[in-house]
Design an enzyme around this catalytic site. Structure first.
Site, PDB file in Angstrom:
ATOM      1  N   GLU A  43       0.981  -1.054  -0.010  1.00  0.00           N
ATOM      2  CA  GLU A  43       0.005   0.036  -0.076  1.00  0.00           C
ATOM      3  C   GLU A  43       0.870   1.237  -0.090  1.00  0.00           C
ATOM      4  O   GLU A  43       0.775   2.521   0.784  1.00  0.00           O
ATOM      5  CB  GLU A  43      -0.809   0.027   1.362  1.00  0.00           C
ATOM      6  CG  GLU A  43      -1.876  -0.983   1.300  1.00  0.00           C
ATOM      7  CD  GLU A  43      -2.834  -0.958   2.194  1.00  0.00           C
ATOM      8  OE1 GLU A  43      -2.891  -0.171   3.085  1.00  0.00           O
ATOM      9  OE2 GLU A  43      -3.902  -1.846   2.303  1.00  0.00           O
ATOM     10  N   GLU A 102      -6.353  -7.611  -0.806  1.00  0.00           N
ATOM     11  CA  GLU A 102      -7.033  -7.726   0.389  1.00  0.00           C
ATOM     12  C   GLU A 102      -8.455  -7.240   0.321  1.00  0.00           C
ATOM     13  O   GLU A 102      -8.626  -6.199   0.121  1.00  0.00           O
ATOM     14  CB  GLU A 102      -6.311  -6.502   1.455  1.00  0.00           C
ATOM     15  CG  GLU A 102      -4.791  -6.868   1.931  1.00  0.00           C
ATOM     16  CD  GLU A 102      -4.338  -5.621   2.706  1.00  0.00           C
ATOM     17  OE1 GLU A 102      -5.090  -5.145   3.312  1.00  0.00           O
ATOM     18  OE2 GLU A 102      -3.038  -5.997   3.212  1.00  0.00           O
TER      19      GLU A 102
END
Length: 724
Positions: free
Chosen positions: A156, A227
């Site tokens: 991320e 995710e």
């Protein structure tokens, strides 16, 4: 008021078609590659569903022993016929302290984490290379015949990249090149990284990647969801926020239909989806998603090789359609291929043959179940417990002194949550109305004056920091002020993590007559950690070195260690400790920590965020298990119970409008219920004893039913028979 025309605008459909003449997707006879549709494993495109389990590291030495044995874990996954998607990081966040980075990095000169910084890149490359070579030596990559089919570098990063200015994009390029150059023979990916350089795949993280994902940054890359958040992040002081089975299924189906998704990973699956906190399958979510996966797998020919279209399908042999109603309140009727389909509110109906609905994300036919915790051992007797009082630190007990208030993380080096700040203050009676004011950037602050607790303050998940401001009755002369600063783990994310500061920031004493004494830059004395931690009092060996006392006089006091022994409950039901009447601290079973608890920090509902704490049965012996816990605030250990978790009741609901399960041969919808404590031979045994006879007798004994399916529970037998 919405019109039918308005409603129709919210209903969309996606369908795919393919012919049987499918060209070879490339990639050879083994290993892993990819194209714009999917990962290609051993020459075939694959639709993949997975669940993530985190493997963070936190020590300055590489440690692969015991529960840290990564190779053994991956080999066990392989033995179960599963693939592995491996997140290398080394920053992984994972709601883990310091994002999984070892704290010793903090002390590397001139280091700046996660950017084009030579010291950080040196240690990052050393770590990733070490792990890759370890896995290569065990032949664990798919290119070697192992289970690892894809790897992730960084995590991320796009959320912090701009903070590093020109050193952000150049770091992304470097990290991708470094990883690819290790020649694992399987693809690499970056999540939440739209500019992931070729050949690294950019992937999505989030709740609804079918809506939020901008898509692969190249038509040659597949759409991956690394995710899928099955549970909203849970913090002390907030109520749990689970996602419904319908919501998760809708998001998965939309990602596959709208984004051509071929890989979905359920985030933190070990805790939130299949086992939650107590080792039981999380129904109905697990059952509902299993049905969805089966329908999707049934249609993988069209999904992985077909052409997306919104025009006439012609004479294509393979077809799958997704009928989507995004309206959250109203069902919709959709006319598709000369048939009218009723689509429930915010749901997707899947038609594997573009004609018959096989699954609706909004219709849950999987069974529901109520979990119940049953006390099996009451630890309510004084003689069961022993107590050890930790010391309130003063200057004589401190380890070292320094001018000013030290930053806590740099001082404790992540070996403890606790840091004592102590000072001696000379008070004169000319101004008795004095207020002690302390500003802190830690999570909790306990304030002691002359050895007695005068107050505790803590922050909250909305960002408020602890501020202590209270009138104190100082005695004439010298007063010992001891401030125990507490962290509940370390920061786990964000830019410039190495520059974060926690701990005390300012200490002042204000008088009612306007006087002000600022103690911030005085000489302070420090002690890292607690006396009990220094003794390893929570371990079997360390607990023997402490001088334990009887319980009398040690309940509802701060800074107390408690110890008892208990036997493992019989059977194999998940085991928990009920700490619902305690305060805040940490628990160890046979020297293994089962986590911090903070049940006194109530959620808006008035209930603790969590009060049941799971004990893995692998931590337990059959008898004489050592239970040690540290109570910061004050509680009574006699209120603690050892309990087992079971499914106390099950229920299911279907109607004639529901669709039959693709996992069954039945052409009609049905409810299937199964208790967690059940002998699978019951039906066969009853049929053998009774069918074709005028009368029969069945003895309800363990031996009759092939053993005890649930030790410690009273069994029943229900038989419904029809006489002819």
């Amino acid at each position: 008021m919405e019109t039918k025309a308005d409603l129709r605008k919210k209903v969309v459909f996606f369908f795919l078609a393919s012919t049987w003449a499918i060209a070879s997707a490339g990639g050879g006879d083994d290993g892993v590659s990819y194209d714009g549709r999917a990962l290609i494993i051993n020459g075939a495109r694959r639709l993949l569903f997975s669940g993530s389990i985190h493997y963070p590291r936190s020590t300055p030495q590489y440690n692969f022993s015991g529960r840290f044995d990564l190779v053994r874990f991956i080999k066990e996954v392989h033995s179960q016929g599963l693939y592995v998607s491996l997140r290398f990081g080394p920053f992984i966040q994972a709601e883990w302290k310091y994002g999984g980075l070892p704290f010793w990095l903090h002390d590397v000169p001139d280091i700046v984490y996660r950017c084009n910084n030579d010291p950080f890149k040196f240690y990052m490359q050393k770590f990733v290379t070490k792990i890759v070579n370890l896995l290569k030596s065990e032949r664990l990559f798919a290119s070697q015949g192992g289970p690892i089919i894809i790897s992730q570098i960084e995590n991320e990063y796009k959320t912090v990249e701009a903070a590093f200015h020109e050193k952000g994009p150049s770091y992304v390029t470097w990290a991708a090149s470094m990883a690819v150059a290790l020649n694992t023979g399987v693809p690499w990916m970056m999540c939440k990284q739209d500019d992931a350089p070729d050949p690294v795949i950019n992937a999505c993280n989030g709740l609804n990647c079918g809506s939020t994902f901008t898509g692969p940054n190249s038509p040659r890359k597949p759409a991956l969801w690394t995710e899928n958040w099955t549970f909203l992040y849970q913090v002390y002081g907030k109520d749990p926020r689970p996602r419904s089975a319908e919501d998760i299924a809708f998001s998965v189906a939309l990602f596959i239909a709208k984004k051509n998704g071929s890989f979905v990973n359920y985030y933190m699956v070990a805790f939130f989806l299949f086992s939650k906190l107590h080792g039981l399958i999380w129904m109905p979510t697990w059952g509902h998603l299993r049905e969805l996966h089966a329908v999707i797998k049934q249609s993988q020919e069209a999904l992985l090789w077909g052409m997306y279209t919104n025009s006439s399908l012609g004479q294509q042999q393979e077809c799958v359609a997704f009928l989507v109603n995004s309206d959250k309140r109203n069902a919709a009727a959709l006319h598709f291929r000369e048939t009218i389909y009723r689509i429930p509110a915010r749901s997707i109906s899947v038609l594997p043959n573009c004609k018959d609905v096989a699954f609706s994300t909004g219709q849950v036919s999987a069974q529901f179940g109520d979990r119940s915790a049953t006390p099996v051992q009451y630890l309510n007797q004084d003689q069961q417990w022993q107590a050890f009082a930790d010391q309130v630190c003063d200057q004589n007990k401190a380890s070292f002194a320094a001018k000013g208030l030290l930053e806590q993380m740099a001082t404790t080096k992540d070996v403890t949550d606790y840091l004592w700040y102590t000072i001696s203050y000379n008070h004169s009676n000319f101004d008795n109305q004095q207020t002690l004011h302390v500003d802190s950037r830690a999570h909790v602050l306990h304030v002691f004056v002359n050895g007695k607790l005068v107050g505790t303050v803590h922050g909250n998940p909305d960002g408020a920091l602890p501020v202590f401001d209270k009138h104190i009755e100082f005695k004439e002369g010298q007063n010992d002020i001891a401030l125990l600063s507490v962290m509940v783990g370390l920061p786990d994310s964000g830019a410039y993590l190495e520059k974060r500061v926690v701990g005390l920031r300012r200490v002042r004493i204000r008088g009612s007559q306007g006087s002000l004494i600022d103690l911030t830059n005085w000489l302070w004395h420090y002690k890292v950690g607690l006396r009990g931690e220094d003794m390893f009092i929570f371990s079997e060996q360390g607990s023997k070195t402490a001088r334990w006392n009887s319980l009398s006089g040690y309940t509802n006091r701060p800074l107390i260690w408690y110890k008892t022994m208990f036997d493992a409950p019989k059977g194999d039901d998940p085991v928990v400790l009920n700490l619902g009447n305690m305060g805040k601290g940490e628990v160890w079973i046979n020297g293994e920590s089962i986590g911090r608890y903070w049940v006194s920090f109530k959620a808006p509902s008035g209930r603790p965020t969590q009060s049941l704490y799971h004990i893995p049965r692998s931590f337990l012996k059959s008898s004489n298990n050592l239970l040690v816990f540290f109570e910061e605030l004050g509680g009574d250990p006699r209120t603690i119970t050892v309990e087992t978790i079971s499914i106390s009741s099950v229920c299911g609901r279907v109607s004639e409008s529901y669709y039959p399960s693709v996992l069954s041969k039945s052409k009609d919808p049905y409810v299937q219920l199964q208790c967690s404590c059940h002998s699978p031979e019951s039906k066969a045994i009853v049929e053998k004893a009774c069918l074709g006879r005028e009368e029969c007798a069945i003895f309800v004994t363990n031996s009759m039913f092939g053993g005890d399916p649930c030790v410690g529970h009273s069994k029943s037998l229900l038989v419904v028979a029809k006489c002819t």
